[in-house]
Design an enzyme around this catalytic site. Structure first.
Site, PDB file in Angstrom:
ATOM      1  N   ALA A 190       9.003  -5.750  -0.811  1.00 21.69           N
ATOM      2  CA  ALA A 190       8.914  -5.308  -1.945  1.00 21.69           C
ATOM      3  C   ALA A 190       7.640  -5.256  -3.094  1.00 21.69           C
ATOM      4  O   ALA A 190       7.132  -4.830  -4.185  1.00 21.69           O
ATOM      5  CB  ALA A 190       9.881  -6.203  -2.572  1.00 21.69           C
ATOM      6  N   TYR A 191       7.144  -6.907  -3.561  1.00 24.83           N
ATOM      7  CA  TYR A 191       5.971  -7.115  -4.062  1.00 24.83           C
ATOM      8  C   TYR A 191       4.332  -6.743  -3.684  1.00 24.83           C
ATOM      9  O   TYR A 191       4.034  -5.740  -4.238  1.00 24.83           O
ATOM     10  CB  TYR A 191       5.584  -8.697  -3.804  1.00 24.83           C
ATOM     11  N   GLY A 192       4.505  -6.370  -2.073  1.00 26.47           N
ATOM     12  CA  GLY A 192       3.433  -5.041  -1.947  1.00 26.47           C
ATOM     13  C   GLY A 192       3.660  -3.673  -2.706  1.00 26.47           C
ATOM     14  O   GLY A 192       2.898  -2.815  -2.337  1.00 26.47           O
TER      15      GLY A 192
END
Length: 204
Positions: free
Chosen positions: A94-96
């Site tokens: 999700a961060y990536g």
């Protein structure tokens, strides 16, 4: 950062205090817990997307518009991170994904701005020893991760002055200022058997 009115208020306050803004860095960011996507609560996903992507969209829009209206323009810098280059790490997708989106946003906005006085560029600090980097590891996982961190990571006080100097020096529209480049990564791995670093102790 996810509220356009608040971002605009930040611009207005800074411009009012200093007269103009030459550099605007979209740096605010958060991450989810280090878990598979299917195990993450919706609220965590929404928070990460709001801060890391929607916040950069709002910040970029406000800054480009404000800089275009001032003499001499300025530069908007968007912070790269894990995922910007398309690399995937299970547990952090999700961060990536937000960082991959930020990379696209920066490149696209640079293209949109190419005929005006405002430049848009990528700013890449590399692997910096912060709470965001080391959060949510088990003790065993962290012990393994520290081996890589001690090769590739750097402390905030090492990277920040270098980045600040490069920001002030400027770059071309669509350019990249990166601390941890591929050649530097290769040199560090080659030197690792002979150069011991301990970022988590007293010596670096």
């Amino acid at each position: 950062m996810a509220d356009r009115d608040q971002v605009q208020a930040l611009w207005d306050a800074a411009a009012g205090a200093f007269g103009r803004i030459d550099h605007w860095i979209n740096n605010a960011g958060v991450s989810t817990a280090r878990r598979p996507l299917t195990e993450l609560p919706p609220g965590q996903l929404e928070t990460v997307v709001a801060a890391n992507l929607l916040g950069v969209l709002h910040g970029s829009a406000v800054a480009v518009r404000g800089m275009a209206a001032q003499s001499g323009g300025g530069t908007v810098w968007n912070m790269a991170g894990l995922g910007s280059d398309g690399r995937t790490v299970p547990g952090l997708i999700a961060y990536g994904a937000t960082k991959r989106g930020t990379d696209y946003l920066t490149t696209g906005l640079a293209e949109e701005s190419k005929d005006g006085p405002v430049k848009v560029a990528h700013l890449s600090p590399g692997m910096v020893l912060t709470d965001l980097l080391v959060q949510d590891y088990s003790p065993e996982e962290l012990a393994k991760a520290k081996k890589v961190f001690n090769i590739l990571a750097d402390r905030v006080e090492t990277v920040t002055p270098w980045l600040a100097a490069k920001v002030l020096a400027g770059t071309r529209n669509g350019g990249t200022v990166a601390w941890l480049t591929t050649p530097k990564i290769m040199r560090r791995f080659l030197a690792a058997p002979f150069r011991k670093r301990d970022l988590f102790g007293d010596a670096a």
